[in-house]
Design a protein around this motif. Structure first.
Motif, PDB file in Angstrom:
ATOM      1  N   MET A 184      21.782  40.377 -30.163  1.00 42.48           N
ATOM      2  CA  MET A 184      20.550  40.299 -30.932  1.00 42.48           C
ATOM      3  C   MET A 184      19.947  41.687 -31.164  1.00 42.48           C
ATOM      4  SD  MET A 184      20.220  37.140 -31.639  1.00 42.48           S
ATOM      5  CE  MET A 184      21.975  36.803 -31.483  1.00 42.48           C
ATOM      6  N   THR A 185      20.105  42.568 -30.193  1.00 41.98           N
ATOM      7  CA  THR A 185      19.577  43.925 -30.337  1.00 41.98           C
ATOM      8  C   THR A 185      20.251  44.656 -31.486  1.00 41.98           C
ATOM      9  OG1 THR A 185      19.079  44.027 -27.969  1.00 41.98           O
ATOM     10  CG2 THR A 185      19.192  46.123 -29.141  1.00 41.98           C
ATOM     11  N   LEU A 186      21.511  44.349 -31.746  1.00 41.15           N
ATOM     12  CA  LEU A 186      22.225  45.012 -32.838  1.00 41.15           C
ATOM     13  C   LEU A 186      21.506  44.830 -34.171  1.00 41.15           C
ATOM     14  CD1 LEU A 186      25.903  43.995 -31.985  1.00 41.15           C
ATOM     15  CD2 LEU A 186      24.796  46.183 -31.521  1.00 41.15           C
ATOM     16  N   LEU A 203      13.771  46.539 -28.973  1.00 36.54           N
ATOM     17  CA  LEU A 203      14.306  47.517 -28.020  1.00 36.54           C
ATOM     18  C   LEU A 203      14.547  48.886 -28.654  1.00 36.54           C
ATOM     19  CD1 LEU A 203      16.719  45.563 -25.655  1.00 36.54           C
ATOM     20  CD2 LEU A 203      14.260  45.930 -25.494  1.00 36.54           C
ATOM     21  N   PRO A 204      15.085  48.972 -29.885  1.00 36.68           N
ATOM     22  CA  PRO A 204      15.215  50.300 -30.489  1.00 36.68           C
ATOM     23  C   PRO A 204      13.870  51.003 -30.677  1.00 36.68           C
ATOM     24  CG  PRO A 204      16.660  48.759 -31.599  1.00 36.68           C
ATOM     25  CD  PRO A 204      15.783  47.950 -30.679  1.00 36.68           C
ATOM     26  N   VAL A 205      12.808  50.236 -30.955  1.00 35.67           N
ATOM     27  CA  VAL A 205      11.483  50.845 -31.093  1.00 35.67           C
ATOM     28  C   VAL A 205      10.959  51.286 -29.733  1.00 35.67           C
ATOM     29  CG1 VAL A 205       9.060  50.388 -31.683  1.00 35.67           C
ATOM     30  CG2 VAL A 205      10.888  49.641 -33.222  1.00 35.67           C
ATOM     31  N   MET A 206      11.117  50.442 -28.713  1.00 33.71           N
ATOM     32  CA  MET A 206      10.598  50.748 -27.379  1.00 33.71           C
ATOM     33  C   MET A 206      11.371  51.883 -26.704  1.00 33.71           C
ATOM     34  SD  MET A 206       9.482  47.281 -25.362  1.00 33.71           S
ATOM     35  CE  MET A 206      10.984  46.359 -25.623  1.00 33.71           C
ATOM     36  N   LEU A 207      12.700  51.811 -26.788  1.00 39.19           N
ATOM     37  CA  LEU A 207      13.545  52.717 -26.009  1.00 39.19           C
ATOM     38  C   LEU A 207      14.082  53.885 -26.817  1.00 39.19           C
ATOM     39  CD1 LEU A 207      15.669  50.017 -24.107  1.00 39.19           C
ATOM     40  CD2 LEU A 207      13.526  51.085 -23.370  1.00 39.19           C
ATOM     41  N   GLY A 208      14.003  53.774 -28.134  1.00 39.69           N
ATOM     42  CA  GLY A 208      14.691  54.732 -28.986  1.00 39.69           C
ATOM     43  C   GLY A 208      16.101  54.252 -29.255  1.00 39.69           C
ATOM     44  N   ALA A 209      16.661  54.628 -30.382  1.00 45.82           N
ATOM     45  CA  ALA A 209      17.971  54.121 -30.778  1.00 45.82           C
ATOM     46  C   ALA A 209      19.081  54.437 -29.770  1.00 45.82           C
ATOM     47  CB  ALA A 209      18.333  54.644 -32.169  1.00 45.82           C
ATOM     48  N   PRO A 210      19.210  55.667 -29.267  1.00 47.11           N
ATOM     49  CA  PRO A 210      20.321  55.947 -28.342  1.00 47.11           C
ATOM     50  C   PRO A 210      20.257  55.109 -27.061  1.00 47.11           C
ATOM     51  CG  PRO A 210      19.407  57.990 -29.213  1.00 47.11           C
ATOM     52  CD  PRO A 210      18.475  56.900 -29.618  1.00 47.11           C
ATOM     53  N   ARG A 211      19.068  55.043 -26.457  1.00 45.75           N
ATOM     54  CA  ARG A 211      18.925  54.288 -25.206  1.00 45.75           C
ATOM     55  C   ARG A 211      19.107  52.789 -25.455  1.00 45.75           C
ATOM     56  NH1 ARG A 211      15.605  54.827 -20.599  1.00 45.75           N
ATOM     57  NH2 ARG A 211      16.390  53.344 -19.041  1.00 45.75           N
ATOM     58  N   ALA A 212      18.578  52.285 -26.560  1.00 43.29           N
ATOM     59  CA  ALA A 212      18.728  50.859 -26.876  1.00 43.29           C
ATOM     60  C   ALA A 212      20.195  50.502 -27.077  1.00 43.29           C
ATOM     61  CB  ALA A 212      17.919  50.504 -28.127  1.00 43.29           C
ATOM     62  N   ALA A 213      20.961  51.399 -27.679  1.00 40.00           N
ATOM     63  CA  ALA A 213      22.391  51.141 -27.868  1.00 40.00           C
ATOM     64  C   ALA A 213      23.108  51.064 -26.527  1.00 40.00           C
ATOM     65  CB  ALA A 213      23.000  52.236 -28.737  1.00 40.00           C
ATOM     66  N   GLN A 214      22.741  51.940 -25.602  1.00 38.28           N
ATOM     67  CA  GLN A 214      23.337  51.903 -24.272  1.00 38.28           C
ATOM     68  C   GLN A 214      22.991  50.601 -23.553  1.00 38.28           C
ATOM     69  OE1 GLN A 214      21.784  55.430 -22.431  1.00 38.28           O
ATOM     70  NE2 GLN A 214      23.011  56.825 -23.665  1.00 38.28           N
TER      71      GLN A 214
END
Length: 292
Positions: A184-186, A203-214
């Motif tokens: 779902m995060t994708l 999650l990409p907004v909260m964590l930033g794209a690199p961290r959310a991808a991890q």
């Protein structure tokens, strides 16, 4: 009153999104170990309920309550583009909810209960006051549970004439639901601009794209490791090895995705997720070999 074209209605219901819950329902059917003979009407009704009804309802509900966000992220969508005029988006969401309940009623008490839970999650995800999607942790958990775990359990229970599946089937359904949180995060990477402006903490907004991808990659991978180990523990070593092999390919793809998440989120969704759901079916056949 101006009415939307059928093409706009079809686009609102997003048929491409129906596949995951339909597939998960089928996995539950396989995992039940029950023969399909004499149960085909139930199977077909369950597949329709999971995809063209409950999932389609969730898409209509989401598009209506996300119309302001879509005006930023996807202005070509039926509602912000004006191809779905007035309150037609809401009307369709309500009508599809009622049709879903009517079909769920035909599946007996367990099917009706599952349909109710799925529809409640669909509305809770998008609609105020809960609007779970405002938080990426809660919203994605609700979607993962509805699209994968609930559909799997429903398929198994319908085949067993209303009896809940055993603990092994429930464990696999839960694990694949947890992994679906990452899937779902994708979908959230492409919506970061509008989500940030409209206060949606994906999650990409909260964590930033690199961290959310991890995080998404980890959340997808860990449940599959557990599934492979469980299958081995249950005496289904070859199936466990197959799940591990599918995961190994995903890990190679995840490495590329994490390196450029914004550019490759859609790519990974299209190329990596099919490997994930293939593992689901392998696991279902493994369980079928145990219970039959």
């Amino acid at each position: 009153m101006q009415r939307p074209a059928l093409s706009a209605v079809a686009e609102l219901l997003k048929p491409i999104t129906w596949f995951p819950p339909m597939w998960a329902f089928g996995c539950g059917v396989v995992a039940s170990g029950m023969p399909a003979e004499g149960r085909w009407p139930l199977i077909v009704a369950g597949v329709l309920l999971a995809g063209p009804f409950v999932c389609a309802t969730s898409q209509a509900v989401n598009d209506w309550f996300d119309r302001h966000v879509d005006a930023i992220n996807e202005p070509q969508r039926p509602i912000p583009s004006g191809r779905m005029p007035g309150h037609w988006g809401l009307y369709i969401a309500v009508v599809w909810t009622l049709l879903s309940l009517l079909l769920a009623w035909q599946l007996g008490p367990v099917g009706f209960l599952a349909g109710m839970v799925g529809l409640l999650l669909a509305w809770a995800y998008s609609a105020p006051p809960l609007r779970l999607k405002r938080n990426g942790w809660w919203g994605n958990a609700a979607c993962g549970l509805c699209y994968e775990g609930l559909a799997w359990i429903t398929g198994a229970a319908v085949m067993a004439m209303g009896e809940l599946p055993d603990g092994r089937s429930l464990a696999l359904a839960l694990l694949y639901s947890l992994g679906a949180h990452g899937i779902m995060t994708l979908n959230d990477f492409k919506s970061m601009k509008g989500d940030r402006q409209m206060g949606i903490a994906s999650l990409p907004v909260m964590l930033g794209a690199p961290r959310a991808a991890q995080v998404a990659s980890l959340v997808m991978a860990v449940p599959q490791v557990v599934v492979a180990l469980l299958l081995w523990h249950w005496g289904q070593g070859w199936h466990g090895l197959a799940v591990a092999g599918l995961l190994a390919v995903q890990l190679l793809m995840m490495k590329r995705f994490v390196a450029q998440p914004l550019a490759r989120a859609v790519w990974y969704s299209g190329a990596g997720v099919p490997l994930y759901v293939s593992g689901m079916l392998v696991s279902a056949f493994a369980l079928r070999g145990i219970v039959t």
